[in-house]
Design a protein around this motif. Structure first.
Motif, PDB file in Angstrom:
ATOM      1  N   LEU A 126      16.873  91.069  12.994  1.00  0.00           N
ATOM      2  CA  LEU A 126      17.808  92.160  12.755  1.00  0.00           C
ATOM      3  C   LEU A 126      18.524  92.489  14.059  1.00  0.00           C
ATOM      4  O   LEU A 126      17.885  92.623  15.111  1.00  0.00           O
ATOM      5  CB  LEU A 126      17.090  93.412  12.245  1.00  0.00           C
ATOM      6  CG  LEU A 126      16.432  93.297  10.863  1.00  0.00           C
ATOM      7  CD1 LEU A 126      15.672  94.581  10.547  1.00  0.00           C
ATOM      8  CD2 LEU A 126      17.466  93.013   9.784  1.00  0.00           C
ATOM      9  N   LEU A 127      19.835  92.615  13.999  1.00  0.00           N
ATOM     10  CA  LEU A 127      20.611  93.094  15.130  1.00  0.00           C
ATOM     11  C   LEU A 127      20.762  94.604  14.952  1.00  0.00           C
ATOM     12  O   LEU A 127      21.372  95.057  13.983  1.00  0.00           O
ATOM     13  CB  LEU A 127      21.992  92.411  15.173  1.00  0.00           C
ATOM     14  CG  LEU A 127      22.811  92.552  16.465  1.00  0.00           C
ATOM     15  CD1 LEU A 127      23.913  91.510  16.495  1.00  0.00           C
ATOM     16  CD2 LEU A 127      23.430  93.942  16.598  1.00  0.00           C
ATOM     17  N   VAL A 128      20.182  95.357  15.856  1.00  0.00           N
ATOM     18  CA  VAL A 128      20.070  96.807  15.688  1.00  0.00           C
ATOM     19  C   VAL A 128      20.792  97.531  16.813  1.00  0.00           C
ATOM     20  O   VAL A 128      20.496  97.326  17.999  1.00  0.00           O
ATOM     21  CB  VAL A 128      18.586  97.232  15.669  1.00  0.00           C
ATOM     22  CG1 VAL A 128      18.462  98.747  15.513  1.00  0.00           C
ATOM     23  CG2 VAL A 128      17.841  96.518  14.547  1.00  0.00           C
ATOM     24  N   GLY A 129      21.722  98.411  16.453  1.00  0.00           N
ATOM     25  CA  GLY A 129      22.425  99.214  17.435  1.00  0.00           C
ATOM     26  C   GLY A 129      21.667 100.494  17.721  1.00  0.00           C
ATOM     27  O   GLY A 129      21.873 101.518  17.067  1.00  0.00           O
ATOM     28  N   TYR A 130      20.784 100.469  18.716  1.00  0.00           N
ATOM     29  CA  TYR A 130      20.069 101.680  19.116  1.00  0.00           C
ATOM     30  C   TYR A 130      20.996 102.618  19.895  1.00  0.00           C
ATOM     31  O   TYR A 130      20.884 103.831  19.802  1.00  0.00           O
ATOM     32  CB  TYR A 130      18.875 101.337  20.006  1.00  0.00           C
ATOM     33  CG  TYR A 130      17.746 100.604  19.329  1.00  0.00           C
ATOM     34  CD1 TYR A 130      16.871 101.267  18.480  1.00  0.00           C
ATOM     35  CD2 TYR A 130      17.522  99.247  19.573  1.00  0.00           C
ATOM     36  CE1 TYR A 130      15.802 100.606  17.889  1.00  0.00           C
ATOM     37  CE2 TYR A 130      16.458  98.575  18.984  1.00  0.00           C
ATOM     38  CZ  TYR A 130      15.603  99.255  18.141  1.00  0.00           C
ATOM     39  OH  TYR A 130      14.550  98.587  17.569  1.00  0.00           O
ATOM     40  N   GLU A 131      21.851 102.035  20.718  1.00  0.00           N
ATOM     41  CA  GLU A 131      22.856 102.701  21.547  1.00  0.00           C
ATOM     42  C   GLU A 131      22.242 103.525  22.683  1.00  0.00           C
ATOM     43  O   GLU A 131      22.540 103.294  23.841  1.00  0.00           O
ATOM     44  CB  GLU A 131      23.817 103.596  20.731  1.00  0.00           C
ATOM     45  CG  GLU A 131      24.234 103.103  19.377  1.00  0.00           C
ATOM     46  CD  GLU A 131      24.736 101.675  19.286  1.00  0.00           C
ATOM     47  OE1 GLU A 131      24.826 100.982  20.287  1.00  0.00           O
ATOM     48  OE2 GLU A 131      25.017 101.224  18.154  1.00  0.00           O
ATOM     49  N   SER A 132      21.401 104.513  22.373  1.00  0.00           N
ATOM     50  CA  SER A 132      20.838 105.386  23.407  1.00  0.00           C
ATOM     51  C   SER A 132      19.434 105.818  23.017  1.00  0.00           C
ATOM     52  O   SER A 132      19.085 105.849  21.838  1.00  0.00           O
ATOM     53  CB  SER A 132      21.728 106.624  23.582  1.00  0.00           C
ATOM     54  OG  SER A 132      21.157 107.537  24.510  1.00  0.00           O
ATOM     55  N   GLY A 133      18.644 106.175  24.037  1.00  0.00           N
ATOM     56  CA  GLY A 133      17.321 106.722  23.786  1.00  0.00           C
ATOM     57  C   GLY A 133      17.300 108.228  23.897  1.00  0.00           C
ATOM     58  O   GLY A 133      16.229 108.837  23.842  1.00  0.00           O
ATOM     59  N   ASN A 134      18.486 108.828  24.038  1.00  0.00           N
ATOM     60  CA  ASN A 134      18.582 110.279  24.151  1.00  0.00           C
ATOM     61  C   ASN A 134      19.117 110.853  22.854  1.00  0.00           C
ATOM     62  O   ASN A 134      20.209 110.479  22.407  1.00  0.00           O
ATOM     63  CB  ASN A 134      19.497 110.651  25.319  1.00  0.00           C
ATOM     64  CG  ASN A 134      19.707 112.149  25.440  1.00  0.00           C
ATOM     65  OD1 ASN A 134      20.639 112.705  24.868  1.00  0.00           O
ATOM     66  ND2 ASN A 134      18.821 112.815  26.180  1.00  0.00           N
ATOM     67  N   GLN A 135      18.373 111.775  22.246  1.00  0.00           N
ATOM     68  CA  GLN A 135      18.756 112.281  20.929  1.00  0.00           C
ATOM     69  C   GLN A 135      20.092 113.024  20.964  1.00  0.00           C
ATOM     70  O   GLN A 135      20.890 112.917  20.038  1.00  0.00           O
ATOM     71  CB  GLN A 135      17.665 113.206  20.381  1.00  0.00           C
ATOM     72  CG  GLN A 135      17.891 113.625  18.936  1.00  0.00           C
ATOM     73  CD  GLN A 135      17.840 112.446  17.977  1.00  0.00           C
ATOM     74  OE1 GLN A 135      16.805 111.825  17.793  1.00  0.00           O
ATOM     75  NE2 GLN A 135      18.978 112.130  17.360  1.00  0.00           N
ATOM     76  N   GLN A 136      20.351 113.775  22.023  1.00  0.00           N
ATOM     77  CA  GLN A 136      21.607 114.532  22.074  1.00  0.00           C
ATOM     78  C   GLN A 136      22.812 113.596  22.134  1.00  0.00           C
ATOM     79  O   GLN A 136      23.842 113.853  21.502  1.00  0.00           O
ATOM     80  CB  GLN A 136      21.621 115.480  23.274  1.00  0.00           C
ATOM     81  CG  GLN A 136      22.842 116.397  23.312  1.00  0.00           C
ATOM     82  CD  GLN A 136      22.977 117.237  22.040  1.00  0.00           C
ATOM     83  OE1 GLN A 136      22.048 117.924  21.642  1.00  0.00           O
ATOM     84  NE2 GLN A 136      24.142 117.166  21.377  1.00  0.00           N
ATOM     85  N   ILE A 137      22.690 112.509  22.869  1.00  0.00           N
ATOM     86  CA  ILE A 137      23.795 111.538  22.917  1.00  0.00           C
ATOM     87  C   ILE A 137      24.023 110.938  21.531  1.00  0.00           C
ATOM     88  O   ILE A 137      25.169 110.774  21.087  1.00  0.00           O
ATOM     89  CB  ILE A 137      23.518 110.432  23.956  1.00  0.00           C
ATOM     90  CG1 ILE A 137      23.640 111.008  25.365  1.00  0.00           C
ATOM     91  CG2 ILE A 137      24.489 109.257  23.778  1.00  0.00           C
ATOM     92  CD1 ILE A 137      23.352 110.017  26.471  1.00  0.00           C
TER      93      ILE A 137
END
Length: 474
Positions: free
Chosen positions: A301-312
């Motif tokens: 699966l190619l997964v776009g996590y983007e950031s580990g910060n919830q506010q972002i």
């Protein structure tokens, strides 16, 4: 009209194809299929598709092909537009009466500016352009083609009415016969996919509202419009017979798992065909759906996590919760599903601390491989307008790549500079890959497979060359 579909020569190693999420030179050389060009090419009888970058096709060969054509349709992008105009100039110099049009997200959102960019551009096709191009190729007068902008005989720019969005996706023919006819699939390479691979779309559009994402905001839309299960499986069956050397099929839909019931139905049919396949997914797929897909040939699966910060994630309207993403990642690991995780640095709300938070998050969810990109405010996206409004982006210096096609950091914030965002990419890669467990896993993978040994060594050379080039940019 004898029609040539063209992805023009550009920067060396530049992946600018219409299947590319970010048009740029990669850390490891990668080329996606030009599916958005192959689709209208499949509609136009006796057409030809040239995808110059992966085939190393030079401008001379392109000009010769144009001389043998009546109509040339180029896919363009914001980073490649200036280079594409130079290609048009060369073709028109050789054949002044050649009709040339542009397609792609760049001209979809900036039709006026694009036509003003060169008097040699005859028309641009906005938004979903397949049938507009078909009508033009049949000789229909520009005035009668919905969804295009063009110069009339007096040189004035005219914008025709919008073309209705296509809902019956089964009206579109298979793209894989065009691949077979015009492309060498050995030239298409993605580091995390088996080689050779084939990718195409089973649907268009994405329900998510990510502020940075180009395609749903410009061409595809936010409704997931899908081909029928039978139509998809028929193309896989055809491609499997036509390309017996293919080791993996990739579904390039923005989010294939948007419709979990349909994803499971397709998976069960793929299981009967015995193919290995992968797809784009959001980090919220239920475990039961993951298991159905895994049991029927899903590998990655190619997964776009983007950031580990919830506010972002809230800032970019990702619609993803960190805890859900962690649980999804654990489920994939337990089920044996490989993840290629993608991350973006420099999104609204980014600070030195959130970058470190994202790096820690990436280590925790531990995808098999990662891609770290810089936030790219493409015209037509919410992020672009937001950045201009807030002074994060200088409109006069909004380039997305440098003179070699390497991605730059166009955004800056009061507490985070261009340079700091740019250098954080290398920091991210080093922190993630230069860990004892990750190094051991890569070495074990190489030890088990001579093919993987050769591949990883080549990728390693490319990766360190990429890091060196980024230092030169800085």
């Amino acid at each position: 009209m004898k029609t040539l579909f063209l992805q023009a020569p550009s920067f060396d190693g530049f992946d600018g194809g219409a299947g590319s999420r970010y048009q740029a030179k990669r850390e490891i050389q990668s080329f996606w299929y030009p599916t958005w060009l192959a689709q209208p090419a499949a509609l136009v009888e006796n057409s030809r598709l040239i995808d110059a970058p992966p085939h190393k096709t030079g401008i001379g060969e392109v000009v010769e092909a144009a001389k043998d054509s009546d109509l040339v349709v180029l896919h363009t992008s914001t980073p490649s537009f200036a280079s594409d105009v130079k290609t048009i100039e060369a073709m028109k110099a050789a054949k002044p009466h050649l009709k040339v049009g542009l397609v792609g997200a760049k001209v979809a959102v900036q039709p006026q500016e694009s036509l003003e960019g060169s008097p040699l551009i005859d028309f641009v096709a906005r938004n979903e352009f397949d049938f507009a191009i078909k009508e033009i190729s049949e000789g229909r007068d520009f005035t009668a083609v919905d969804g295009i902008s063009y110069r009339n005989k007096d040189g004035q720019i005219v914008h025709n009415q919008e073309r209705p969005v296509l809902h019956d996706m089964d009206q579109l023919p298979f793209v894989t016969p065009v691949y077979k006819r015009d492309l060498d699939i050995k030239n298409y390479f993605i580091g995390y996919l088996k080689h050779p691979y084939i990718s195409f779309y089973t649907g268009r559009g994405c329900k998510s509202r990510c502020t940075f994402c180009l395609w749903p905001q410009t061409v595809g839309g936010h409704r997931y419009r899908t081909r029928s299960v039978g139509h998809v499986i028929d193309e896989i069956r055809w491609a499997k017979a036509a390309f017996p050397e293919v080791k993996e099929f990739f579904f390039d839909d923005d989010t294939f798992t948007d419709d979990t019931q349909r994803a499971e139905e397709i998976a069960r049919e793929l299981g009967k065909l015995g193919v290995t396949w992968s797809c784009n997914a959001k980090a919220n797929v239920p475990r039961e759906t993951l298991k159905v897909m895994r049991d029927n040939g899903l590998r990655l699966l190619l997964v776009g996590y983007e950031s580990g910060n919830q506010q972002i994630l809230h800032n970019i309207k990702k619609g993803m919760l960190i805890d859900v993403a962690k649980r999804f990642s654990r489920d994939c690991a337990e089920l044996g599903i490989t993840i290629h995780g993608t991350f973006i640095l420099g999104l609204p709300g980014e600070t030195k601390e959130t970058i470190q938070e994202t790096i820690r998050f990436a280590k925790e969810v531990n995808p098999h491989t990662i891609q770290v990109s810089l936030a790219a405010p493409y015209p037509g996206t919410f992020l672009y307008d937001q950045a201009l409004k807030n002074g994060w982006l200088d409109a006069e210096n909004a380039e997305l790549v440098d003179e070699r096609g390497v991605q730059i950091a166009p955004l800056h914030y009061p507490e985070l500079s261009h340079s700091e965002i740019f250098h954080s990419v290398e920091d991210f890669y080093r922190a993630f890959y230069f860990r004892a467990p990750k190094i051991a896993a890569i070495c074990g993978e190489m030890a088990r497979s001579p093919e993987m040994l050769k591949r990883r060594l080549r990728e390693g050379v490319e990766f360190f060359r990429f890091l060196r080039e980024r230092k030169e940019v800085a």
